[in-house]
Enzyme design. Structure first.
Site, PDB file in Angstrom:
ATOM      1  N   CYS A   1      -5.947   0.693   2.758  1.00  0.00           N
ATOM      2  CA  CYS A   1      -7.065   1.609   2.432  1.00  0.00           C
ATOM      3  C   CYS A   1      -7.825   1.217   1.160  1.00  0.00           C
ATOM      4  O   CYS A   1      -9.054   1.324   1.140  1.00  0.00           O
ATOM      5  CB  CYS A   1      -6.564   3.044   2.298  1.00  0.00           C
ATOM      6  SG  CYS A   1      -5.787   3.688   3.769  1.00  0.00           S
TER       7      CYS A   1
ATOM      8  N   HIS B   1      -0.542   1.391  -3.869  1.00  0.00           N
ATOM      9  CA  HIS B   1      -0.435   1.249  -5.324  1.00  0.00           C
ATOM     10  C   HIS B   1      -0.764  -0.182  -5.798  1.00  0.00           C
ATOM     11  O   HIS B   1      -1.282  -0.368  -6.893  1.00  0.00           O
ATOM     12  CB  HIS B   1       1.006   1.614  -5.694  1.00  0.00           C
ATOM     13  CG  HIS B   1       1.303   1.735  -7.141  1.00  0.00           C
ATOM     14  ND1 HIS B   1       0.767   2.710  -7.952  1.00  0.00           N
ATOM     15  CD2 HIS B   1       2.123   1.007  -7.928  1.00  0.00           C
ATOM     16  CE1 HIS B   1       1.243   2.576  -9.180  1.00  0.00           C
ATOM     17  NE2 HIS B   1       2.066   1.551  -9.200  1.00  0.00           N
TER      18      HIS B   1
ATOM     19  N   CYS C   1      -8.262  11.544  15.693  1.00  0.00           N
ATOM     20  CA  CYS C   1      -8.274  10.091  15.909  1.00  0.00           C
ATOM     21  C   CYS C   1      -9.396   9.695  16.869  1.00  0.00           C
ATOM     22  O   CYS C   1     -10.048   8.670  16.687  1.00  0.00           O
ATOM     23  CB  CYS C   1      -6.916   9.620  16.429  1.00  0.00           C
ATOM     24  SG  CYS C   1      -5.616   9.782  15.201  1.00  0.00           S
TER      25      CYS C   1
ATOM     26  N   CYS D   1      -0.209   9.216   4.467  1.00  0.00           N
ATOM     27  CA  CYS D   1      -0.332   9.510   5.895  1.00  0.00           C
ATOM     28  C   CYS D   1      -0.009   8.326   6.803  1.00  0.00           C
ATOM     29  O   CYS D   1       0.029   8.488   8.021  1.00  0.00           O
ATOM     30  CB  CYS D   1      -1.709  10.086   6.211  1.00  0.00           C
ATOM     31  SG  CYS D   1      -3.053   8.906   6.068  1.00  0.00           S
TER      32      CYS D   1
ATOM     33  N   CYS E   1       0.475  11.668  14.227  1.00  0.00           N
ATOM     34  CA  CYS E   1       1.221  12.499  15.187  1.00  0.00           C
ATOM     35  C   CYS E   1       1.894  11.657  16.274  1.00  0.00           C
ATOM     36  O   CYS E   1       3.078  11.824  16.563  1.00  0.00           O
ATOM     37  CB  CYS E   1       0.291  13.526  15.830  1.00  0.00           C
ATOM     38  SG  CYS E   1      -0.579  14.558  14.629  1.00  0.00           S
TER      39      CYS E   1
ATOM     40  N   CYS F   1      -4.960   7.782 -13.355  1.00  0.00           N
ATOM     41  CA  CYS F   1      -3.995   7.686 -12.249  1.00  0.00           C
ATOM     42  C   CYS F   1      -3.579   9.084 -11.788  1.00  0.00           C
ATOM     43  O   CYS F   1      -3.371   9.984 -12.605  1.00  0.00           O
ATOM     44  CB  CYS F   1      -2.774   6.899 -12.724  1.00  0.00           C
ATOM     45  SG  CYS F   1      -1.405   6.959 -11.559  1.00  0.00           S
TER      46      CYS F   1
ATOM     47  N   CYS G   1       0.080  11.790  -6.080  1.00  0.00           N
ATOM     48  CA  CYS G   1      -0.305  10.589  -5.325  1.00  0.00           C
ATOM     49  C   CYS G   1       0.936   9.883  -4.779  1.00  0.00           C
ATOM     50  O   CYS G   1       1.889   9.615  -5.501  1.00  0.00           O
ATOM     51  CB  CYS G   1      -1.096   9.630  -6.212  1.00  0.00           C
ATOM     52  SG  CYS G   1      -1.560   8.133  -5.313  1.00  0.00           S
TER      53      CYS G   1
ATOM     54  N   CYS H   1      -9.562   7.928  -0.074  1.00  0.00           N
ATOM     55  CA  CYS H   1      -8.940   9.124  -0.661  1.00  0.00           C
ATOM     56  C   CYS H   1      -8.936   9.075  -2.185  1.00  0.00           C
ATOM     57  O   CYS H   1      -9.462   9.975  -2.850  1.00  0.00           O
ATOM     58  CB  CYS H   1      -7.514   9.267  -0.142  1.00  0.00           C
ATOM     59  SG  CYS H   1      -7.413   9.314   1.647  1.00  0.00           S
TER      60      CYS H   1
ATOM     61  N   CYS I   1      -3.355   9.655  -2.729  1.00  0.00           N
ATOM     62  CA  CYS I   1      -2.945   9.262  -1.374  1.00  0.00           C
ATOM     63  C   CYS I   1      -1.865  10.235  -0.920  1.00  0.00           C
ATOM     64  O   CYS I   1      -0.948  10.545  -1.672  1.00  0.00           O
ATOM     65  CB  CYS I   1      -2.417   7.827  -1.399  1.00  0.00           C
ATOM     66  SG  CYS I   1      -1.553   7.371   0.120  1.00  0.00           S
TER      67      CYS I   1
ATOM     68  N   CYS J   1      -3.844   9.363   9.144  1.00  0.00           N
ATOM     69  CA  CYS J   1      -4.300  10.651   9.677  1.00  0.00           C
ATOM     70  C   CYS J   1      -5.719  10.913   9.191  1.00  0.00           C
ATOM     71  O   CYS J   1      -5.907  11.338   8.062  1.00  0.00           O
ATOM     72  CB  CYS J   1      -3.363  11.755   9.200  1.00  0.00           C
ATOM     73  SG  CYS J   1      -3.734  13.397   9.835  1.00  0.00           S
TER      74      CYS J   1
ATOM     75  N   CYS K   1      -4.670  -0.446  -5.889  1.00  0.00           N
ATOM     76  CA  CYS K   1      -5.425   0.763  -6.248  1.00  0.00           C
ATOM     77  C   CYS K   1      -6.337   0.505  -7.449  1.00  0.00           C
ATOM     78  O   CYS K   1      -5.936  -0.117  -8.433  1.00  0.00           O
ATOM     79  CB  CYS K   1      -4.457   1.894  -6.570  1.00  0.00           C
ATOM     80  SG  CYS K   1      -5.305   3.394  -7.083  1.00  0.00           S
TER      81      CYS K   1
HETATM   82 FE1  SF4 Z   1      -0.754   4.241  -7.922  1.00  0.00          FE
HETATM   83 FE2  SF4 Z   1      -1.738   6.534  -6.968  1.00  0.00          FE
HETATM   84 FE3  SF4 Z   1      -1.977   5.962  -9.532  1.00  0.00          FE
HETATM   85 FE4  SF4 Z   1      -3.387   4.614  -7.705  1.00  0.00          FE
HETATM   86  S1  SF4 Z   1      -3.601   6.787  -8.228  1.00  0.00           S
HETATM   87  S2  SF4 Z   1      -2.293   3.751  -9.447  1.00  0.00           S
HETATM   88  S3  SF4 Z   1      -1.878   4.507  -6.018  1.00  0.00           S
HETATM   89  S4  SF4 Z   1      -0.042   6.297  -8.416  1.00  0.00           S
HETATM   90 FE1  F3S Z   2      -4.872   5.759   3.137  1.00  0.00          FE
HETATM   91 FE2  F3S Z   2      -3.207   7.246   1.767  1.00  0.00          FE
HETATM   92 FE3  F3S Z   2      -5.569   8.170   2.365  1.00  0.00          FE
HETATM   93  S1  F3S Z   2      -2.671   5.931   3.477  1.00  0.00           S
HETATM   94  S2  F3S Z   2      -5.923   7.275   4.355  1.00  0.00           S
HETATM   95  S3  F3S Z   2      -5.126   6.440   1.037  1.00  0.00           S
HETATM   96  S4  F3S Z   2      -3.669   9.320   2.487  1.00  0.00           S
END
Ligand code: SF4
Ligand code: F3S
Length: 353
Positions: free
Chosen positions: A267, A225, A58, A289, A150, A252, A258, A279, A286, A187, A228
């Site tokens: 994000c 989601h 961090c 985190c 953490c 996806c 995910c 990510c 994802c 994180c 995304c």
């Molecule tokens: Fe949803 Fe993850 Fe698929 Fe994106 S990659 S649409 S967040 S399940």
């Molecule tokens: Fe955000 Fe998920 Fe990455 S919360 S930092 S997309 S692990």
């Protein structure tokens, strides 16, 4: 003018204020107020930054911003009194700076890293158990900001023999005095989430509106989601099943673990590294985190999660697999998963929030 040990010109300072106002969802008219709050801050709201069980990610995330970066300006602005990694002093001189600041009181206490619940010996600084240092520092703090997975909810150390716990858990157990607490997870922490939270506090002299897990709604009110860029593929039932199949590369990632449908953060819109990528944009799901259940409650990270308590994942997983098989659009499944499925994300204890 902003008084600073490094010189930042007025233009850059106002540019930063405008960016910060945008970050907080304020109009351009608010820029002078932001500037005033930061200038007043320069006259000293001291900050003590403690690090416990962590990887220093961090701190690194915070300092890895562009120039003139938020770190540079905020480090000047907030009068950072103590930070094990960033301060020039060391040894007794450093510990004296900490004790002097604690005596003075009225500072913002930033905590990075968890507190060992199993045994104090897992984390000591200057031979003092970390929990003791946090306890003393929290006693005279105006507010506490826990940053990163953490310090907020235990993060990765929670699943280790040290049984790392977050600040809110330590407050609940009476180990640390209760103070206004703001949790800024992920994180590592996103530098803009942290800076935005600090500036909000300086502006309004109170924590921002928060959710049940004490996360600022400014940054954590939406599910990954929901915004995304792969959502269209989700709706079409196009799920990546083979990492080596180039045709599936943008599909996806739900079947690859995910956690976006259960994770709250901005994000997808804010992205990371000055908006460069994030990510899911990099092709990794994802990992959840920003949620209290991270890490153990979100693992295995690269498998479809059937076992997060509080969610009907198995049902959804089974339906999802069926949807893939028959090529049905996942729209209704998506609604069920996110609306939607339960009352929110999984908690530290693995229950529903
Ligand atoms: Fe949803 Fe993850 Fe698929 Fe994106 S990659 S649409 S967040 S399940
Ligand atoms: Fe955000 Fe998920 Fe990455 S919360 S930092 S997309 S692990």
């Amino acid at each position: 003018m902003l008084t600073s040990f490094r010189s930042i010109n007025r233009r850059d300072f106002l540019k930063f204020c405008a960016g910060t106002a945008t970050l907080l969802g304020l109009s351009e008219a608010a820029v002078p107020r932001v500037a005033k709050a930061l200038e007043e801050a320069a006259k000293k709201p001291p900050v003590i930054w403690l690090e416990g069980q962590d990887c220093a990610g961090c701190s690194i995330s915070f300092t890895n911003t562009s120039n003139p970066g938020t770190a540079e300006i905020i480090l000047d602005t907030i009068s950072l009194r103590y930070h094990e990694a960033l301060m020039a002093a060391s040894g007794h001189q450093a510990e004296k700076a900490l004790q002097d600041s604690i005596k003075e009181g009225g500072y913002v206490l930033v905590v990075e890293g968890s507190i060992p619940e199993a045994d104090d010996r897992y984390c000591k600084i200057a031979d003092v158990p970390f929990v003791q240092t946090v306890k003393e520092a929290a006693a005279n703090a105006a507010a506490v900001i826990a940053i990163g997975a953490c310090a907020t909810y235990g993060g990765i150390p929670r699943g280790t023999p040290s049984k790392g716990m977050g600040i809110s858990a330590a407050m609940d157990k009476g180990l640390v005095p209760k103070k206004p607490l703001i949790n800024v997870p992920t994180c590592p922490v996103h530098p803009e989430h942290f800076v935005g939270t600090v500036v909000y506090y300086l502006l309004y002299k109170k924590p921002p509106p928060m959710d049940a897990h004490l996360r600022p709604l400014l940054f954590y009110d939406k599910l990954i989601h929901d915004n995304c860029e792969r959502r269209g593929h989700f709706e079409n039932g196009e799920f990546l099943a083979d990492w080596n199949d180039f045709k599936q590369r943008n599909f996806c990632l739900y079947l690859k673990g995910c956690k976006g449908p259960f994770t709250h953060s901005d994000c997808p819109k804010r992205r990371w590294n000055d908006g460069l990528n994030w990510c899911i944009g990099c092709g990794a799901g994802c990992q959840g985190c920003s949620e209290p259940a991270f890490y153990t409650g979100m693992s295995p990270l690269y498998q479809k999660t059937k076992d997060i308590a509080g969610y009907r994942i198995e049902t959804v997983g089974a339906v999802m697999a069926g949807a893939v098989a028959v090529g049905l659009a996942g729209h209704f499944i998506g609604q069920a998963m996110t609306g939607r499925l339960g009352k929110g994300g999984p908690t530290e204890k693995g229950g529903e929030s």
